[in-house]
Design a protein around this motif. Sequence first.
Motif, PDB file in Angstrom:
ATOM      1  N   ASP A 262      -0.534   5.816-118.412  1.00  0.00           N
ATOM      2  CA  ASP A 262      -0.810   5.007-117.219  1.00  0.00           C
ATOM      3  C   ASP A 262      -2.009   4.097-117.465  1.00  0.00           C
ATOM      4  OD1 ASP A 262       1.231   6.305-115.837  1.00  0.00           O
ATOM      5  OD2 ASP A 262      -0.128   7.823-115.032  1.00  0.00           O
ATOM      6  N   LEU A 263      -1.882   2.843-117.015  1.00  0.00           N
ATOM      7  CA  LEU A 263      -2.967   1.885-117.135  1.00  0.00           C
ATOM      8  C   LEU A 263      -3.195   1.219-115.789  1.00  0.00           C
ATOM      9  CD1 LEU A 263      -5.001   0.322-118.938  1.00  0.00           C
ATOM     10  CD2 LEU A 263      -3.181  -1.373-119.271  1.00  0.00           C
ATOM     11  N   GLU A 264      -4.407   1.351-115.282  1.00  0.00           N
ATOM     12  CA  GLU A 264      -4.789   0.672-114.056  1.00  0.00           C
ATOM     13  C   GLU A 264      -5.720  -0.470-114.444  1.00  0.00           C
ATOM     14  OE1 GLU A 264      -7.373   1.551-110.063  1.00  0.00           O
ATOM     15  OE2 GLU A 264      -6.190   3.193-110.890  1.00  0.00           O
ATOM     16  N   GLN A 265      -5.239  -1.700-114.232  1.00  0.00           N
ATOM     17  CA  GLN A 265      -6.013  -2.861-114.652  1.00  0.00           C
ATOM     18  C   GLN A 265      -6.981  -3.314-113.576  1.00  0.00           C
ATOM     19  OE1 GLN A 265      -3.076  -5.731-116.036  1.00  0.00           O
ATOM     20  NE2 GLN A 265      -3.449  -5.008-118.110  1.00  0.00           N
ATOM     21  N   ASP A 266      -8.139  -3.736-114.021  1.00  0.00           N
ATOM     22  CA  ASP A 266      -9.165  -4.302-113.163  1.00  0.00           C
ATOM     23  C   ASP A 266      -8.822  -5.773-112.951  1.00  0.00           C
ATOM     24  OD1 ASP A 266     -11.454  -5.387-112.036  1.00  0.00           O
ATOM     25  OD2 ASP A 266     -12.792  -4.761-113.649  1.00  0.00           O
ATOM     26  N   PRO A 267      -8.436  -6.175-111.733  1.00  0.00           N
ATOM     27  CA  PRO A 267      -8.013  -7.561-111.515  1.00  0.00           C
ATOM     28  C   PRO A 267      -9.164  -8.549-111.349  1.00  0.00           C
ATOM     29  CG  PRO A 267      -7.803  -6.321-109.491  1.00  0.00           C
ATOM     30  CD  PRO A 267      -8.255  -5.359-110.553  1.00  0.00           C
ATOM     31  N   GLU A 268     -10.356  -8.057-111.040  1.00  0.00           N
ATOM     32  CA  GLU A 268     -11.466  -8.954-110.725  1.00  0.00           C
ATOM     33  C   GLU A 268     -12.510  -9.060-111.826  1.00  0.00           C
ATOM     34  OE1 GLU A 268     -13.108  -7.950-106.932  1.00  0.00           O
ATOM     35  OE2 GLU A 268     -11.126  -7.780-106.023  1.00  0.00           O
ATOM     36  N   GLY A 269     -12.815  -7.979-112.477  1.00  0.00           N
ATOM     37  CA  GLY A 269     -13.864  -7.989-113.483  1.00  0.00           C
ATOM     38  C   GLY A 269     -15.237  -7.990-112.860  1.00  0.00           C
ATOM     39  N   SER A 270     -16.243  -7.905-113.724  1.00  0.00           N
ATOM     40  CA  SER A 270     -17.640  -7.898-113.294  1.00  0.00           C
ATOM     41  C   SER A 270     -18.449  -8.765-114.244  1.00  0.00           C
ATOM     42  CB  SER A 270     -18.219  -6.483-113.332  1.00  0.00           C
ATOM     43  OG  SER A 270     -17.524  -5.636-112.458  1.00  0.00           O
ATOM     44  N   GLU A 271     -19.326  -9.577-113.678  1.00  0.00           N
ATOM     45  CA  GLU A 271     -20.228 -10.381-114.497  1.00  0.00           C
ATOM     46  C   GLU A 271     -21.413  -9.518-114.896  1.00  0.00           C
ATOM     47  OE1 GLU A 271     -21.342 -13.959-112.455  1.00  0.00           O
ATOM     48  OE2 GLU A 271     -19.445 -14.920-112.933  1.00  0.00           O
ATOM     49  N   LEU A 272     -21.608  -9.398-116.192  1.00  0.00           N
ATOM     50  CA  LEU A 272     -22.717  -8.611-116.722  1.00  0.00           C
ATOM     51  C   LEU A 272     -23.324  -9.378-117.892  1.00  0.00           C
ATOM     52  CD1 LEU A 272     -20.888  -5.197-116.588  1.00  0.00           C
ATOM     53  CD2 LEU A 272     -22.865  -5.822-115.208  1.00  0.00           C
ATOM     54  N   PRO A 273     -24.604  -9.142-118.184  1.00  0.00           N
ATOM     55  CA  PRO A 273     -25.275  -9.944-119.209  1.00  0.00           C
ATOM     56  C   PRO A 273     -24.747  -9.759-120.632  1.00  0.00           C
ATOM     57  CG  PRO A 273     -26.813  -8.361-118.218  1.00  0.00           C
ATOM     58  CD  PRO A 273     -25.522  -8.255-117.487  1.00  0.00           C
ATOM     59  N   ASN A 274     -24.266  -8.540-120.956  1.00  0.00           N
ATOM     60  CA  ASN A 274     -23.814  -8.308-122.331  1.00  0.00           C
ATOM     61  C   ASN A 274     -22.955  -7.040-122.395  1.00  0.00           C
ATOM     62  OD1 ASN A 274     -25.653  -6.061-122.417  1.00  0.00           O
ATOM     63  ND2 ASN A 274     -27.310  -7.506-122.862  1.00  0.00           N
ATOM     64  N   LEU A 275     -22.431  -6.767-123.577  1.00  0.00           N
ATOM     65  CA  LEU A 275     -21.544  -5.611-123.759  1.00  0.00           C
ATOM     66  C   LEU A 275     -22.290  -4.286-123.560  1.00  0.00           C
ATOM     67  CD1 LEU A 275     -18.684  -4.690-124.366  1.00  0.00           C
ATOM     68  CD2 LEU A 275     -19.225  -4.832-126.811  1.00  0.00           C
ATOM     69  N   ASP A 276     -23.559  -4.239-123.912  1.00  0.00           N
ATOM     70  CA  ASP A 276     -24.335  -3.016-123.673  1.00  0.00           C
ATOM     71  C   ASP A 276     -24.407  -2.700-122.184  1.00  0.00           C
ATOM     72  OD1 ASP A 276     -24.838  -2.498-126.355  1.00  0.00           O
ATOM     73  OD2 ASP A 276     -26.766  -3.546-126.346  1.00  0.00           O
ATOM     74  N   SER A 277     -24.592  -3.728-121.363  1.00  0.00           N
ATOM     75  CA  SER A 277     -24.615  -3.536-119.906  1.00  0.00           C
ATOM     76  C   SER A 277     -23.253  -3.097-119.404  1.00  0.00           C
ATOM     77  CB  SER A 277     -25.035  -4.823-119.200  1.00  0.00           C
ATOM     78  OG  SER A 277     -26.350  -5.173-119.546  1.00  0.00           O
ATOM     79  N   ALA A 278     -22.195  -3.650-119.977  1.00  0.00           N
ATOM     80  CA  ALA A 278     -20.836  -3.255-119.594  1.00  0.00           C
ATOM     81  C   ALA A 278     -20.585  -1.797-119.967  1.00  0.00           C
ATOM     82  CB  ALA A 278     -19.819  -4.168-120.264  1.00  0.00           C
ATOM     83  N   HIS A 279     -21.072  -1.382-121.124  1.00  0.00           N
ATOM     84  CA  HIS A 279     -20.922   0.006-121.556  1.00  0.00           C
ATOM     85  C   HIS A 279     -21.640   0.943-120.594  1.00  0.00           C
ATOM     86  CE1 HIS A 279     -22.073   3.503-124.259  1.00  0.00           C
ATOM     87  NE2 HIS A 279     -20.757   3.556-124.217  1.00  0.00           N
ATOM     88  N   ALA A 280     -22.860   0.609-120.217  1.00  0.00           N
ATOM     89  CA  ALA A 280     -23.619   1.427-119.271  1.00  0.00           C
ATOM     90  C   ALA A 280     -22.905   1.514-117.927  1.00  0.00           C
ATOM     91  CB  ALA A 280     -25.024   0.852-119.094  1.00  0.00           C
ATOM     92  N   GLU A 281     -22.346   0.411-117.469  1.00  0.00           N
ATOM     93  CA  GLU A 281     -21.602   0.399-116.199  1.00  0.00           C
ATOM     94  C   GLU A 281     -20.352   1.263-116.305  1.00  0.00           C
ATOM     95  OE1 GLU A 281     -20.702  -0.548-112.252  1.00  0.00           O
ATOM     96  OE2 GLU A 281     -22.559  -0.819-113.375  1.00  0.00           O
ATOM     97  N   ALA A 282     -19.658   1.198-117.433  1.00  0.00           N
ATOM     98  CA  ALA A 282     -18.453   2.010-117.633  1.00  0.00           C
ATOM     99  C   ALA A 282     -18.779   3.502-117.589  1.00  0.00           C
ATOM    100  CB  ALA A 282     -17.784   1.646-118.956  1.00  0.00           C
ATOM    101  N   LEU A 283     -19.908   3.895-118.143  1.00  0.00           N
ATOM    102  CA  LEU A 283     -20.308   5.301-118.099  1.00  0.00           C
ATOM    103  C   LEU A 283     -20.544   5.757-116.663  1.00  0.00           C
ATOM    104  CD1 LEU A 283     -22.751   5.459-121.137  1.00  0.00           C
ATOM    105  CD2 LEU A 283     -20.497   6.555-120.955  1.00  0.00           C
ATOM    106  N   ILE A 284     -21.173   4.920-115.862  1.00  0.00           N
ATOM    107  CA  ILE A 284     -21.406   5.241-114.452  1.00  0.00           C
ATOM    108  C   ILE A 284     -20.080   5.391-113.716  1.00  0.00           C
ATOM    109  CG2 ILE A 284     -22.311   4.329-112.269  1.00  0.00           C
ATOM    110  CD1 ILE A 284     -24.562   3.021-114.008  1.00  0.00           C
ATOM    111  N   VAL A 285     -19.190   4.433-113.928  1.00  0.00           N
ATOM    112  CA  VAL A 285     -17.880   4.454-113.271  1.00  0.00           C
ATOM    113  C   VAL A 285     -17.097   5.696-113.695  1.00  0.00           C
ATOM    114  CG1 VAL A 285     -15.638   3.274-113.137  1.00  0.00           C
ATOM    115  CG2 VAL A 285     -17.762   1.961-112.943  1.00  0.00           C
TER     116      VAL A 285
END
Length: 80
Positions: free
Chosen positions: A13-36
């Motif tokens: 199963d794959l649930e796609q994120d239709p909107e995305g999030s603006e973040l400064p860099n991939l490290d910030s995206a990684h940190a956000e993914a861990l929280i989520v």
Amino acid sequence: MPLYYFHIRNGSDLEQDPEGSELPNLDSAHAEALIVARELAGAIPEFNNDTVIEIADMNGKILLLVPFSEAAKLGSVEQG
């Protein structure tokens, strides 16, 4: 700022994120993914250590896989 998408894959199963999030860099995206991942793992029993967040760019290219197990390990270290 770059736009990152956080798709959730649980088995086939794959649930796609239709909107995305603006973040400064991939490290910030990684940190956000861990929280989520930590929040979702606690709220949705079907999501387990085999579930992953696929971080993708605006072209759909998968940049990073963040397993829920990584978030669980981080959570246990922070609590310990």
